[in-house]
Each structure stands twice: as structure tokens, then as C-alpha cells.
Design a protein around this motif. Structure first.
Motif, short mmCIF file in Angstrom:
data_model
loop_
_atom_site.label_atom_id
_atom_site.label_comp_id
_atom_site.label_asym_id
_atom_site.label_seq_id
_atom_site.Cartn_x
_atom_site.Cartn_y
_atom_site.Cartn_z
N ASP A 156 66.11 -24.65 -131.80
CA ASP A 156 65.46 -26.68 -131.40
C ASP A 156 64.39 -26.46 -131.23
O ASP A 156 63.23 -27.10 -131.25
CB ASP A 156 66.77 -27.07 -130.97
N THR A 157 64.07 -25.67 -130.02
CA THR A 157 63.40 -25.81 -128.63
C THR A 157 62.04 -25.65 -129.58
O THR A 157 60.65 -25.88 -129.88
CB THR A 157 62.88 -24.92 -127.83
N ASN A 160 61.51 -28.01 -132.93
CA ASN A 160 61.38 -29.38 -132.67
C ASN A 160 58.77 -29.51 -132.24
O ASN A 160 58.45 -30.75 -132.61
CB ASN A 160 62.08 -29.82 -131.40
N SER A 161 58.57 -28.46 -131.54
CA SER A 161 57.55 -28.01 -131.60
C SER A 161 56.53 -27.74 -132.64
O SER A 161 55.45 -28.68 -132.62
CB SER A 161 57.19 -26.83 -130.29
N ARG A 163 57.18 -28.93 -135.43
CA ARG A 163 57.33 -30.86 -136.22
C ARG A 163 56.38 -31.70 -135.65
O ARG A 163 54.90 -32.49 -136.13
CB ARG A 163 58.83 -31.15 -135.83
N ASN A 164 56.42 -31.24 -134.38
CA ASN A 164 55.07 -31.64 -133.32
C ASN A 164 53.84 -31.63 -133.58
O ASN A 164 52.81 -32.67 -132.53
CB ASN A 164 55.87 -32.77 -132.12
N SER A 165 53.55 -30.95 -133.80
CA SER A 165 52.25 -29.57 -133.47
C SER A 165 51.08 -30.46 -134.35
O SER A 165 49.95 -30.12 -133.95
CB SER A 165 52.45 -28.33 -134.25
N GLY A 166 51.25 -31.06 -136.22
CA GLY A 166 50.17 -31.56 -135.66
C GLY A 166 49.60 -30.97 -137.07
O GLY A 166 48.17 -31.24 -137.33
N PHE A 170 55.21 -29.69 -142.85
CA PHE A 170 56.54 -28.98 -141.88
C PHE A 170 57.93 -29.11 -142.60
O PHE A 170 57.95 -30.10 -143.05
CB PHE A 170 56.73 -29.39 -140.63
N ASP A 172 62.17 -28.91 -141.99
CA ASP A 172 62.60 -28.13 -141.38
C ASP A 172 63.95 -27.78 -142.51
O ASP A 172 64.77 -28.49 -143.79
CB ASP A 172 63.66 -29.11 -140.75
#
Length: 181
Positions: A156-157, A160-161, A163-166, A170, A172
């Protein structure tokens, strides 16, 4: 770096760019493929080539930019990474290769394909040699790889990182892993 291509510069010393690590925004528990102390991968513990990271215990959140070595030399690292199930790995996005279909596709929980070509950082020795070789041919060496990469997320960590990195596209895959292969 690939099955039929020699590694540009004939070296495994190609480091993940700082801006990619900054976008990921994590501090890792372990970098099992580190070039050494003082390197910019934010990891609490490192293993270098001399430590043989494959033979050492892995714990916590891992960042892995594996050495490619000879033909498929990175595959044992990927298998270990997938068995560990917690972290981010960066490898060539060589989607037509057998190793990608047999090792990455069936097991990756998340994939991130960065936009553009990732400008990996060579060691000082490799950069100097490549610059000399180019100059001898009347050219200027430019760090322009001929392929893209994929960041693989496990846990998960890490997911999520990514996914949010831009950083790029991405995916999943956790809900579809049973359908892969």
C-alpha cells in the motif's frame, strides 16, 4: 540492458534520478542495490555490490534499481523483490521480452510508466569514459536512453506513493492479478 542489447556504456552503474525519487517522496528502509554511502536514494540501510544484496535479509519498504548484469541478470533481483512484496523497483519497460511477461506481468501489484525517457545518472567514471569516446568521434555524449522504464509498486505505501507522484501513467493491478498471465 536488454536481452539482445548491450548496456549503454557497458556498466551497471546507472543511478535513479533524484527528481524521480523526490516525486516518489518516500524514505525507504532498504536499498539492496546501492552504489554506496552518501548516494541520494533515501534509505535507512543499504547493501552494496560487496554486500551482495541478494544474499542478505530484506526488511521493510525497499527501493530497488537492480543491476542488469548479463542476459537477464536482473531477473533474480525481481523475483526477490516480488517475494518481499513491499517497495518500489525500477526496471526497463521491455514489454516484449520473455522476462517481462514471466516475471513482471503476473506479479506486479502496480505499474507506473514515467512520461518521457528517464535520464539515469552514470557513475563519474562511466560518464567520463563515454564523454571521451564521443569526443574521439567528434561528437558530444548525451544521456539519452533508447527505452522507457517502469516503476513497480508492491504494498500500500509504495502503491499510494506512485499513484500520487505525478510521474506518468499509473496502473493499479491488485484487483486483476488473478486474471494476469
Amino acid at each position: 540492458m536488454a536481452e539482445h542489447e548491450s548496456c549503454i556504456g557497458g556498466s551497471d552503474d546507472w543511478y535513479t534520478p533524484r527528481d524521480m525519487l523526490d516525486a516518489i517522496g518516500l524514505t525507504f528502509d532498504l536499498d539492496p542495490c546501492s552504489p554506496g554511502a552518501g548516494h541520494w536514494v533515501p534509505a535507512r540501510q543499504i547493501y552494496t555490490k560487496a554486500d551482495d544484496g541478494l544474499a542478505q535479509p530484506w526488511r521493510g519498504l525497499v527501493f530497488m534499481n537492480p543491476p542488469f548484469g548479463g542476459r537477464n541478470g536482473h531477473v533474480p533481483w525481481l523475483e526477490r523483490f516480488f517475494d518481499h512484496r513491499n517497495g518500489i523497483a525500477v526496471v526497463r519497460a521491455y514489454t516484449s521480452s520473455e522476462w517481462f511477461h514471466e516475471t513482471v506481468a503476473p506479479r506486479a501489484e502496480a505499474l507506473l510508466f514515467p512520461k518521457g525517457k528517464t535520464q539515469f545518472i552514470p557513475s563519474d567514471e562511466v560518464r567520463e569514459r563515454l564523454e571521451r569516446e564521443a569526443a574521439a568521434k567528434g561528437k558530444v555524449w548525451r544521456n539519452a536512453p533508447g527505452h522507457g522504464v517502469v516503476l513497480i509498486g508492491m504494498g500500500d505505501t509504495a502503491i499510494n506513493s506512485l499513484r500520487n507522484s505525478g510521474l506518468g501513467l499509473f496502473i493499479d493491478r491488485r484487483e486483476n492479478l488473478t486474471e494476469a498471465a
